[in-house]
Design a protein around this motif. Structure first.
Motif, PDB file in Angstrom:
ATOM      1  N   ASP A   1      -6.859 -12.044   5.936  1.00  0.00           N
ATOM      2  CA  ASP A   1      -7.548 -11.004   5.797  1.00  0.00           C
ATOM      3  C   ASP A   1      -7.494  -9.151   5.573  1.00  0.00           C
ATOM      4  OD1 ASP A   1      -8.728 -13.615   6.200  1.00  0.00           O
ATOM      5  OD2 ASP A   1      -9.070 -13.375   7.871  1.00  0.00           O
ATOM      6  N   PRO A   2      -8.299  -9.106   4.702  1.00  0.00           N
ATOM      7  CA  PRO A   2      -8.684  -7.712   4.352  1.00  0.00           C
ATOM      8  C   PRO A   2      -9.054  -7.039   5.549  1.00  0.00           C
ATOM      9  CG  PRO A   2     -10.590  -8.256   3.441  1.00  0.00           C
ATOM     10  CD  PRO A   2      -9.448  -9.400   3.790  1.00  0.00           C
ATOM     11  N   ASP A   3      -9.190  -5.607   5.468  1.00  0.00           N
ATOM     12  CA  ASP A   3      -9.528  -4.268   6.823  1.00  0.00           C
ATOM     13  C   ASP A   3      -9.813  -5.532   7.819  1.00  0.00           C
ATOM     14  OD1 ASP A   3     -10.978  -2.787   4.886  1.00  0.00           O
ATOM     15  OD2 ASP A   3     -12.623  -3.829   4.335  1.00  0.00           O
ATOM     16  N   ILE A   4      -8.201  -5.461   8.069  1.00  0.00           N
ATOM     17  CA  ILE A   4      -7.370  -5.629   9.949  1.00  0.00           C
ATOM     18  C   ILE A   4      -6.812  -4.551  10.020  1.00  0.00           C
ATOM     19  CG2 ILE A   4      -6.469  -7.003  10.839  1.00  0.00           C
ATOM     20  CD1 ILE A   4      -9.152  -7.797   9.650  1.00  0.00           C
ATOM     21  N   VAL A   5      -6.739  -3.998  11.116  1.00  0.00           N
ATOM     22  CA  VAL A   5      -6.233  -3.120  11.664  1.00  0.00           C
ATOM     23  C   VAL A   5      -4.397  -3.260  11.694  1.00  0.00           C
ATOM     24  CG1 VAL A   5      -5.912  -0.778  13.187  1.00  0.00           C
ATOM     25  CG2 VAL A   5      -7.877  -1.495  12.343  1.00  0.00           C
ATOM     26  N   LEU A   6      -3.759  -2.668  11.087  1.00  0.00           N
ATOM     27  CA  LEU A   6      -1.974  -2.803  10.831  1.00  0.00           C
ATOM     28  C   LEU A   6      -1.593  -2.068  12.295  1.00  0.00           C
ATOM     29  CD1 LEU A   6      -1.705  -3.987   7.073  1.00  0.00           C
ATOM     30  CD2 LEU A   6      -1.877  -5.281   9.265  1.00  0.00           C
ATOM     31  N   ALA A   7      -1.951  -0.749  11.837  1.00  0.00           N
ATOM     32  CA  ALA A   7      -1.153   0.579  12.815  1.00  0.00           C
ATOM     33  C   ALA A   7      -2.308   1.167  12.877  1.00  0.00           C
ATOM     34  CB  ALA A   7      -0.233   1.172  12.778  1.00  0.00           C
ATOM     35  N   GLN A   8      -2.526   2.476  14.434  1.00  0.00           N
ATOM     36  CA  GLN A   8      -3.129   3.507  14.248  1.00  0.00           C
ATOM     37  C   GLN A   8      -2.247   4.821  14.980  1.00  0.00           C
ATOM     38  OE1 GLN A   8      -4.912   1.136  17.793  1.00  0.00           O
ATOM     39  NE2 GLN A   8      -4.917   3.065  18.301  1.00  0.00           N
ATOM     40  N   THR A   9      -2.631   5.579  14.445  1.00  0.00           N
ATOM     41  CA  THR A   9      -2.123   6.762  14.714  1.00  0.00           C
ATOM     42  C   THR A   9      -3.450   8.058  15.568  1.00  0.00           C
ATOM     43  OG1 THR A   9      -0.975   7.416  13.139  1.00  0.00           O
ATOM     44  CG2 THR A   9      -1.286   9.354  14.237  1.00  0.00           C
ATOM     45  N   PRO A  10      -3.345   8.067  16.770  1.00  0.00           N
ATOM     46  CA  PRO A  10      -2.343   8.484  17.692  1.00  0.00           C
ATOM     47  C   PRO A  10      -2.615   7.481  17.840  1.00  0.00           C
ATOM     48  CG  PRO A  10      -4.011   9.699  18.652  1.00  0.00           C
ATOM     49  CD  PRO A  10      -4.574   9.045  17.435  1.00  0.00           C
TER      50      PRO A  10
ATOM     51  N   PRO B   1     -10.428  13.922  19.576  1.00  0.00           N
ATOM     52  CA  PRO B   1     -10.203  12.738  18.840  1.00  0.00           C
ATOM     53  C   PRO B   1     -10.634  12.283  18.182  1.00  0.00           C
ATOM     54  CG  PRO B   1     -11.956  13.267  20.791  1.00  0.00           C
ATOM     55  CD  PRO B   1     -11.424  13.960  20.651  1.00  0.00           C
ATOM     56  N   ARG B   2      -9.651  12.178  16.642  1.00  0.00           N
ATOM     57  CA  ARG B   2      -9.621  11.427  15.389  1.00  0.00           C
ATOM     58  C   ARG B   2      -8.631  10.891  15.336  1.00  0.00           C
ATOM     59  NH1 ARG B   2     -12.106  13.489  11.862  1.00  0.00           N
ATOM     60  NH2 ARG B   2     -11.201  13.047   9.351  1.00  0.00           N
ATOM     61  N   VAL B   3      -8.906   9.200  15.421  1.00  0.00           N
ATOM     62  CA  VAL B   3      -8.114   8.196  14.287  1.00  0.00           C
ATOM     63  C   VAL B   3      -7.745   7.303  13.622  1.00  0.00           C
ATOM     64  CG1 VAL B   3      -7.555   5.598  15.470  1.00  0.00           C
ATOM     65  CG2 VAL B   3      -8.283   7.292  17.807  1.00  0.00           C
ATOM     66  N   SER B   4      -6.446   7.972  13.296  1.00  0.00           N
ATOM     67  CA  SER B   4      -6.813   7.127  11.665  1.00  0.00           C
ATOM     68  C   SER B   4      -5.898   5.513  11.962  1.00  0.00           C
ATOM     69  CB  SER B   4      -5.572   8.093  10.473  1.00  0.00           C
ATOM     70  OG  SER B   4      -6.241   9.283  11.160  1.00  0.00           O
ATOM     71  N   LEU B   5      -6.826   4.774  10.830  1.00  0.00           N
ATOM     72  CA  LEU B   5      -6.659   3.468  11.248  1.00  0.00           C
ATOM     73  C   LEU B   5      -5.696   3.121   9.313  1.00  0.00           C
ATOM     74  CD1 LEU B   5      -9.716   2.371  12.259  1.00  0.00           C
ATOM     75  CD2 LEU B   5      -7.422   2.850  13.938  1.00  0.00           C
ATOM     76  N   LEU B   6      -4.777   2.446   9.925  1.00  0.00           N
ATOM     77  CA  LEU B   6      -3.805   1.484   8.355  1.00  0.00           C
ATOM     78  C   LEU B   6      -4.493   0.229   8.672  1.00  0.00           C
ATOM     79  CD1 LEU B   6      -2.049   1.175   6.349  1.00  0.00           C
ATOM     80  CD2 LEU B   6      -0.376   0.958   8.365  1.00  0.00           C
ATOM     81  N   LEU B   7      -4.689   0.040   7.407  1.00  0.00           N
ATOM     82  CA  LEU B   7      -5.460  -1.648   7.214  1.00  0.00           C
ATOM     83  C   LEU B   7      -4.612  -2.718   6.404  1.00  0.00           C
ATOM     84  CD1 LEU B   7      -9.234  -0.335   7.020  1.00  0.00           C
ATOM     85  CD2 LEU B   7      -8.218  -1.087   8.743  1.00  0.00           C
ATOM     86  N   SER B   8      -5.412  -3.750   6.708  1.00  0.00           N
ATOM     87  CA  SER B   8      -4.410  -4.402   5.998  1.00  0.00           C
ATOM     88  C   SER B   8      -5.481  -4.736   4.197  1.00  0.00           C
ATOM     89  CB  SER B   8      -4.584  -5.699   6.324  1.00  0.00           C
ATOM     90  OG  SER B   8      -6.001  -6.741   6.071  1.00  0.00           O
ATOM     91  N   SER B   9      -5.083  -4.943   3.161  1.00  0.00           N
ATOM     92  CA  SER B   9      -5.272  -5.625   1.648  1.00  0.00           C
ATOM     93  C   SER B   9      -5.365  -6.571   0.921  1.00  0.00           C
ATOM     94  CB  SER B   9      -5.976  -4.154   1.038  1.00  0.00           C
ATOM     95  OG  SER B   9      -6.188  -4.108  -0.067  1.00  0.00           O
ATOM     96  N   THR B  10      -6.015  -6.680   0.563  1.00  0.00           N
ATOM     97  CA  THR B  10      -5.543  -7.545  -0.790  1.00  0.00           C
ATOM     98  C   THR B  10      -4.854  -6.771  -1.967  1.00  0.00           C
ATOM     99  OG1 THR B  10      -7.861  -7.782  -1.818  1.00  0.00           O
ATOM    100  CG2 THR B  10      -7.270  -9.526  -0.747  1.00  0.00           C
TER     101      THR B  10
END
Length: 292
Positions: A143-152, A161-170
């Motif tokens: 599925d798209p928009d699933i969190v694959l990784a995060q920083t921190p 506190p500020r969290v960046s996200l790497l998301l899945s995509s089609t």
């Protein structure tokens, strides 16, 4: 000419007025001494510890009262954040000075939102008082928009506190932007493979190169005997076609970085695009050829 009785009355009035003037002057001087005779200057308590501020107040003749405690990202915990009256003010001896103590920066623990949908991850981050940072996408099955990784990373304590996200995509809606992962501590081989999997290029830098060693003289591919005949390492005579230069020894193998990654540019968490170059700094350079 005034009569004696009138003169006596006039003198009595002047004496009374003089006495009243002296009384009012004495009262004014006494009141001023009472109000200002024991004034002290308020010192600057900002940045002092509780012990230092208490000692300074005692020496100045002031009463120190810690009224509040607040979080601060600029003043360390246990030190004075503000005061009232302000430093330099004139107050009576024994006056109460109200101060605010710093609790230091507020530490927030990062939750683990990997494998969560973007909406659910956003709610969990905001529920913990965190801000949503950069969002980047990468092609991934499922599925798209699933969190694959995060920083921190999860369970890290941070001040801002500020969290960046790497998301899945089609593939159809995929973006070429990604969040830079951390390569620190990786070997050259591991970092190169991780970068290649994300579509990134690696530029290696050495921060502590070993002292240079003298280069060994290249071994000739043939020798010439006393008769002028070229022979190989087995003593067999060899010949070369006319116009063809003799073969040369192979050049030394190029050096490859070794040791863990000690720094990277851009740092982890930054948004970059596929095809960008990551500059990795390694501990030292080894002359052992790479087998990758």
């Amino acid at each position: 000419m005034l009569k004696p009785t009138a003169m006596k009355t006039f003198r009595l009035i002047l004496s009374a007025l003089a006495m009243l003037f002296v009384m009012f002057l004495s009262a004014a001087i006494t009141l001023r001494i009472a109000l200002h005779g024991h004034e002290v200057t308020v010192p600057n308590f900002s940045g002092m510890t509780v012990s230092e501020a208490s000692t300074a107040a005692l020496h100045t003749g002031l009463d120190l009262n810690i009224e509040n405690q607040f979080y601060s990202t600029t003043v360390p915990a246990g030190r004075m954040l503000s005061q009232a009256p302000a430093s330099g003010s004139k107050v009576r001896h024994g006056w109460q000075v109200r101060v605010t103590e710093s609790l230091g920066p507020q530490q927030v623990t990062i939750p683990d939102v990997s494998a969560e949908p973007l909406r659910e991850a956003s709610l969990n981050l905001r529920r913990g008082g965190l801000d949503l940072g950069t969002l980047a996408h990468i092609d991934a099955p499922g599925d798209p928009d699933i969190v694959l990784a995060q920083t921190p990373p999860p369970n890290a304590g941070v001040d801002q506190p500020r969290v960046s996200l790497l998301l899945s995509s089609t593939a159809a809606g995929a973006s070429s932007a990604i969040v830079t992962p951390s390569f620190l501590g990786m070997s050259y081989s591991a970092a190169n493979h991780a970068a290649a999997a994300l579509g990134l290029r690696v530029a290696s830098i050495s921060d502590t190169p070993p002292p240079p060693t003298p280069a060994a003289a290249p071994t000739p591919a043939f020798t010439t005997n006393t008769a002028g005949v070229k022979i190989d390492a087995n003593g067999q005579a060899i010949s070369f076609p006319a116009g063809q230069p003799p073969p040369q020894a192979a050049p030394p193998a190029p050096s490859t970085p070794a040791g863990p990654v000690t720094a990277q540019k851009p740092d982890s968490g930054y948004r970059i695009t596929k095809g960008d170059t990551i500059r990795l700094t390694f501990g030292h350079i080894s002359s052992t050829p790479s087998t990758n």
